[in-house]
Design a protein around this motif. Structure first.
Motif, PDB file in Angstrom:
ATOM      1  N   HIS A 171       0.967  -1.681   0.405  1.00 21.60           N
ATOM      2  CA  HIS A 171      -0.638   0.131  -0.046  1.00 21.60           C
ATOM      3  C   HIS A 171       0.959   1.371  -0.146  1.00 21.60           C
ATOM      4  O   HIS A 171       0.756   2.633  -0.917  1.00 21.60           O
ATOM      5  N   LYS A 172       1.839   1.238   1.009  1.00 22.64           N
ATOM      6  CA  LYS A 172       2.470   2.269   1.073  1.00 22.64           C
ATOM      7  C   LYS A 172       3.486   2.656  -0.519  1.00 22.64           C
ATOM      8  O   LYS A 172       3.729   3.800  -1.131  1.00 22.64           O
ATOM      9  N   PHE A 173       4.046   1.353  -0.646  1.00 21.12           N
ATOM     10  CA  PHE A 173       4.650   1.799  -2.077  1.00 21.12           C
ATOM     11  C   PHE A 173       3.886   1.521  -3.330  1.00 21.12           C
ATOM     12  O   PHE A 173       4.493   2.715  -3.909  1.00 21.12           O
ATOM     13  N   LEU A 174       2.617   1.928  -3.288  1.00 17.38           N
ATOM     14  CA  LEU A 174       1.952   1.959  -4.280  1.00 17.38           C
ATOM     15  C   LEU A 174       1.260   3.497  -4.426  1.00 17.38           C
ATOM     16  O   LEU A 174       1.638   4.281  -5.713  1.00 17.38           O
ATOM     17  N   ASN A 175       1.142   4.003  -3.370  1.00 17.11           N
ATOM     18  CA  ASN A 175       0.645   5.376  -2.863  1.00 17.11           C
ATOM     19  C   ASN A 175       1.866   5.882  -3.068  1.00 17.11           C
ATOM     20  O   ASN A 175       2.001   7.494  -4.375  1.00 17.11           O
ATOM     21  N   GLN A 176       3.086   5.530  -2.812  1.00 16.56           N
ATOM     22  CA  GLN A 176       4.253   6.587  -3.198  1.00 16.56           C
ATOM     23  C   GLN A 176       4.685   6.795  -4.403  1.00 16.56           C
ATOM     24  O   GLN A 176       5.007   8.129  -5.232  1.00 16.56           O
ATOM     25  N   ASN A 177       4.243   5.691  -5.507  1.00 17.82           N
ATOM     26  CA  ASN A 177       4.300   5.614  -6.737  1.00 17.82           C
ATOM     27  C   ASN A 177       3.091   6.352  -7.543  1.00 17.82           C
ATOM     28  O   ASN A 177       3.143   6.118  -8.709  1.00 17.82           O
ATOM     29  N   ASN A 178       1.691   6.331  -6.918  1.00 19.70           N
ATOM     30  CA  ASN A 178       0.856   7.167  -7.500  1.00 19.70           C
ATOM     31  C   ASN A 178       0.129   6.570  -8.177  1.00 19.70           C
ATOM     32  O   ASN A 178      -0.499   6.478  -9.112  1.00 19.70           O
ATOM     33  N   ILE A 179       0.161   4.888  -7.746  1.00 20.97           N
ATOM     34  CA  ILE A 179      -0.355   4.499  -8.534  1.00 20.97           C
ATOM     35  C   ILE A 179      -2.119   3.792  -7.729  1.00 20.97           C
ATOM     36  O   ILE A 179      -1.626   3.095  -6.119  1.00 20.97           O
ATOM     37  N   LEU A 180      -2.592   3.414  -7.702  1.00 18.42           N
ATOM     38  CA  LEU A 180      -4.101   2.936  -6.988  1.00 18.42           C
ATOM     39  C   LEU A 180      -3.871   1.978  -6.716  1.00 18.42           C
ATOM     40  O   LEU A 180      -3.632   0.914  -7.276  1.00 18.42           O
ATOM     41  N   HIS A 181      -4.285   1.227  -5.325  1.00 16.32           N
ATOM     42  CA  HIS A 181      -4.417   0.062  -4.668  1.00 16.32           C
ATOM     43  C   HIS A 181      -5.939  -0.144  -4.848  1.00 16.32           C
ATOM     44  O   HIS A 181      -6.609   0.001  -4.224  1.00 16.32           O
ATOM     45  N   GLU A 182      -5.921  -1.861  -5.367  1.00 16.49           N
ATOM     46  CA  GLU A 182      -7.456  -2.532  -5.427  1.00 16.49           C
ATOM     47  C   GLU A 182      -7.352  -3.573  -5.489  1.00 16.49           C
ATOM     48  O   GLU A 182      -5.875  -4.017  -5.758  1.00 16.49           O
ATOM     49  N   SER A 183      -8.288  -4.089  -4.146  1.00 16.59           N
ATOM     50  CA  SER A 183      -8.171  -5.008  -3.536  1.00 16.59           C
ATOM     51  C   SER A 183      -9.038  -6.119  -4.636  1.00 16.59           C
ATOM     52  O   SER A 183     -10.330  -6.144  -4.385  1.00 16.59           O
ATOM     53  N   TRP A 184      -8.140  -7.413  -4.168  1.00 13.85           N
ATOM     54  CA  TRP A 184      -9.260  -7.832  -4.755  1.00 13.85           C
ATOM     55  C   TRP A 184     -10.105  -9.491  -3.552  1.00 13.85           C
ATOM     56  O   TRP A 184      -8.999  -8.745  -2.766  1.00 13.85           O
ATOM     57  N   ALA A 185     -11.001  -9.855  -3.604  1.00 16.37           N
ATOM     58  CA  ALA A 185     -10.992 -10.592  -2.088  1.00 16.37           C
ATOM     59  C   ALA A 185     -11.554  -9.919  -1.519  1.00 16.37           C
ATOM     60  O   ALA A 185     -10.745 -10.262  -0.345  1.00 16.37           O
ATOM     61  N   PRO A 186     -11.985  -8.880  -1.169  1.00 18.77           N
ATOM     62  CA  PRO A 186     -11.672  -7.677   0.241  1.00 18.77           C
ATOM     63  C   PRO A 186     -12.844  -8.362   1.239  1.00 18.77           C
ATOM     64  O   PRO A 186     -12.422  -8.747   2.239  1.00 18.77           O
ATOM     65  N   LEU A 187     -14.058  -9.834   0.658  1.00 23.04           N
ATOM     66  CA  LEU A 187     -14.595 -10.087   1.902  1.00 23.04           C
ATOM     67  C   LEU A 187     -14.262 -11.635   2.129  1.00 23.04           C
ATOM     68  O   LEU A 187     -15.178 -12.442   2.654  1.00 23.04           O
ATOM     69  N   GLY A 188     -12.776 -11.996   1.823  1.00 24.20           N
ATOM     70  CA  GLY A 188     -11.825 -12.824   2.020  1.00 24.20           C
ATOM     71  C   GLY A 188     -12.557 -13.823   0.936  1.00 24.20           C
ATOM     72  O   GLY A 188     -13.282 -15.542   1.187  1.00 24.20           O
ATOM     73  N   GLU A 189     -13.172 -13.789   0.234  1.00 22.85           N
ATOM     74  CA  GLU A 189     -13.817 -15.015  -1.360  1.00 22.85           C
ATOM     75  C   GLU A 189     -14.931 -15.829  -0.139  1.00 22.85           C
ATOM     76  O   GLU A 189     -15.517 -16.287  -1.039  1.00 22.85           O
ATOM     77  N   GLY A 190     -15.896 -15.259   0.617  1.00 24.17           N
ATOM     78  CA  GLY A 190     -16.461 -16.256   1.418  1.00 24.17           C
ATOM     79  C   GLY A 190     -15.812 -17.410   1.727  1.00 24.17           C
ATOM     80  O   GLY A 190     -16.319 -17.886   3.198  1.00 24.17           O
ATOM     81  N   LEU A 191     -14.189 -17.690   2.477  1.00 20.48           N
ATOM     82  CA  LEU A 191     -13.860 -18.717   2.249  1.00 20.48           C
ATOM     83  C   LEU A 191     -13.129 -18.600   3.569  1.00 20.48           C
ATOM     84  O   LEU A 191     -12.372 -19.175   4.444  1.00 20.48           O
ATOM     85  N   SER A 192     -12.826 -17.021   4.135  1.00 19.03           N
ATOM     86  CA  SER A 192     -12.319 -16.339   5.030  1.00 19.03           C
ATOM     87  C   SER A 192     -12.945 -16.223   6.303  1.00 19.03           C
ATOM     88  O   SER A 192     -14.260 -16.694   6.345  1.00 19.03           O
ATOM     89  N   PRO A 193     -12.111 -16.952   7.574  1.00 16.00           N
ATOM     90  CA  PRO A 193     -13.553 -16.465   8.582  1.00 16.00           C
ATOM     91  C   PRO A 193     -14.111 -14.418   9.160  1.00 16.00           C
ATOM     92  O   PRO A 193     -14.296 -14.638  10.306  1.00 16.00           O
ATOM     93  N   VAL A 194     -13.253 -13.836   8.066  1.00  9.07           N
ATOM     94  CA  VAL A 194     -12.822 -12.874   8.916  1.00  9.07           C
ATOM     95  C   VAL A 194     -14.199 -12.461   8.467  1.00  9.07           C
ATOM     96  O   VAL A 194     -14.844 -10.537   9.632  1.00  9.07           O
ATOM     97  N   LEU A 195     -15.724 -12.075   8.202  1.00  9.70           N
ATOM     98  CA  LEU A 195     -16.532 -12.369   8.440  1.00  9.70           C
ATOM     99  C   LEU A 195     -17.473 -12.005   9.642  1.00  9.70           C
ATOM    100  O   LEU A 195     -18.617 -11.839   9.971  1.00  9.70           O
ATOM    101  N   SER A 196     -17.084 -13.014  10.322  1.00 12.18           N
ATOM    102  CA  SER A 196     -17.114 -13.302  11.419  1.00 12.18           C
ATOM    103  C   SER A 196     -16.315 -12.819  13.100  1.00 12.18           C
ATOM    104  O   SER A 196     -16.174 -13.668  13.935  1.00 12.18           O
ATOM    105  N   GLU A 197     -15.367 -12.267  12.321  1.00 16.26           N
ATOM    106  CA  GLU A 197     -14.678 -11.648  13.412  1.00 16.26           C
ATOM    107  C   GLU A 197     -15.033 -10.937  14.343  1.00 16.26           C
ATOM    108  O   GLU A 197     -15.335  -9.638  14.228  1.00 16.26           O
TER     109      GLU A 197
END
Ligand code: NAD
Length: 272
Positions: free
Chosen positions: A167-193
């Motif tokens: 994120h820091k590297f991309l910001n420094q280079n003015n390149i937008l950070h885009e997330s894939w699988a922001p919800l953990g693809e439904g396979l990660s426990p993140v939604l019940s954190e």
């Protein structure tokens, strides 16, 4: 809807609609539903096999093409095949241009592949270009040679893997950070954190909404995917509340520095 600006001045919706693993037979209907609800950015790829259906939904939406942001991704390596692939994608989607085309995964010939993107950009077939799943050294190599600086790097990012170094590297280079699988693809426990559940209760939002708000507040573009009508609507409805600095800190502390999804080793995750 929030918007971010790319390094060439193009505006991109902070939140879009993902279509990975969306079977072609139900893609047009789901993308049409998403656009109707207010999504203005759609993410497809040559290897999803649904560019035609995404294009059909875009063309049939009744929304001005200027107000929609359509992303696709190459799956070829090298200059000539990639140039041909871009034209095939445009033909298949029945679009005059893509708003963004990115190299899906690093290839044997990143430099030749990227040169094709630059040429298509200069010819007006792409409004923005970039990469996906590229680590900082691979992005830096492209920047060193590029005529057109990449505008986006789309990488796996969620609250368990916040990609702080990238994120820091991309910001420094003015390149937008885009997330894939922001919800953990439904396979990660993140939604019940539990920490996210507590914040979600305060705002009467779902954990998915809190996660999407967190990422967009960090200036990270997100493209959650769903075929569930309730979730499609819910995922868009994340711009009517703002997390406090304390809440951002709580979520930042959940970073584990690796994916919350137990991917098969064959996925060959990049070392960022
Ligand atoms: P995601 O993190 O968006 O998760 C999608 C899954 O989460 C759904 O299938 C559903 O099971 C669940 N979900 C969605 N909304 C929910 C809600 N509100 N409540 C509860 N559960 C919910 O995963 P994704 O689809 O892999 O990633 C998003 C998009 O990113 C993809 O569709 C694709 O467009 C893109 N992508 C790109 C790459 C790449 O290599 N560049 C890789 C994977 C995905």
């Amino acid at each position: 809807m929030g918007y971010f600006e790319l390094n060439n001045g193009v505006k991109v919706p902070a939140l879009g609609f993902g279509t990975y693993q969306m079977p072609p037979a139900i893609t047009e209907e789901n993308v049409a539903k998403a656009i109707n609800l207010g999504y203005r950015s759609i993410d497809t790829a040559q290897n999803y096999g649904n560019e035609a259906e995404v294009g059909a939904a875009v063309n049939g939406s009744g929304v001005s093409r200027d107000d929609l942001f359509v992303t696709s991704k190459t799956q070829t390596s090298g200059y000539k095949t990639t140039l041909r692939g871009i034209d095939e994608s445009l033909r298949s989607a029945q679009l005059d241009y893509f708003d963004l085309m990115i190299i899906h995964w690093p290839t044997i010939d990143n430099s030749g592949t990227y040169k094709a993107l630059e040429e298509a950009y200069q010819a007006g077939k792409l409004r923005a270009i970039g990469v996906s799943n590229f680590n900082s050294s691979k992005v830096q190599k492209l920047i060193d040679r590029a005529e057109v600086k990449p505008m986006i790097d789309q990488i796996e990012t969620d609250v368990y893997w916040q990609q702080n170094k990238m994120h820091k590297f991309l910001n420094q280079n003015n390149i937008l950070h885009e997330s894939w699988a922001p919800l953990g693809e439904g396979l990660s426990p993140v939604l019940s954190e539990p920490a996210i559940i507590r914040i979600a209760e305060k705002y009467q939002k779902s954990t998915a909404q809190v996660i999407l708000r967190f990422l967009t507040q960090q200036h990270i573009m997100v493209i959650p995917k769903s075929t569930n009508p309730v979730h499609i609507a819910e995922n868009l409805n994340v711009f009517d509340f703002k997390l406090t600095d304390d809440e951002l800190d709580i979520i930042k502390s959940l970073d584990q520095g690796h994916s919350g999804v137990n991917w098969p080793s064959s996925m060959g995750q990049e070392a960022y």
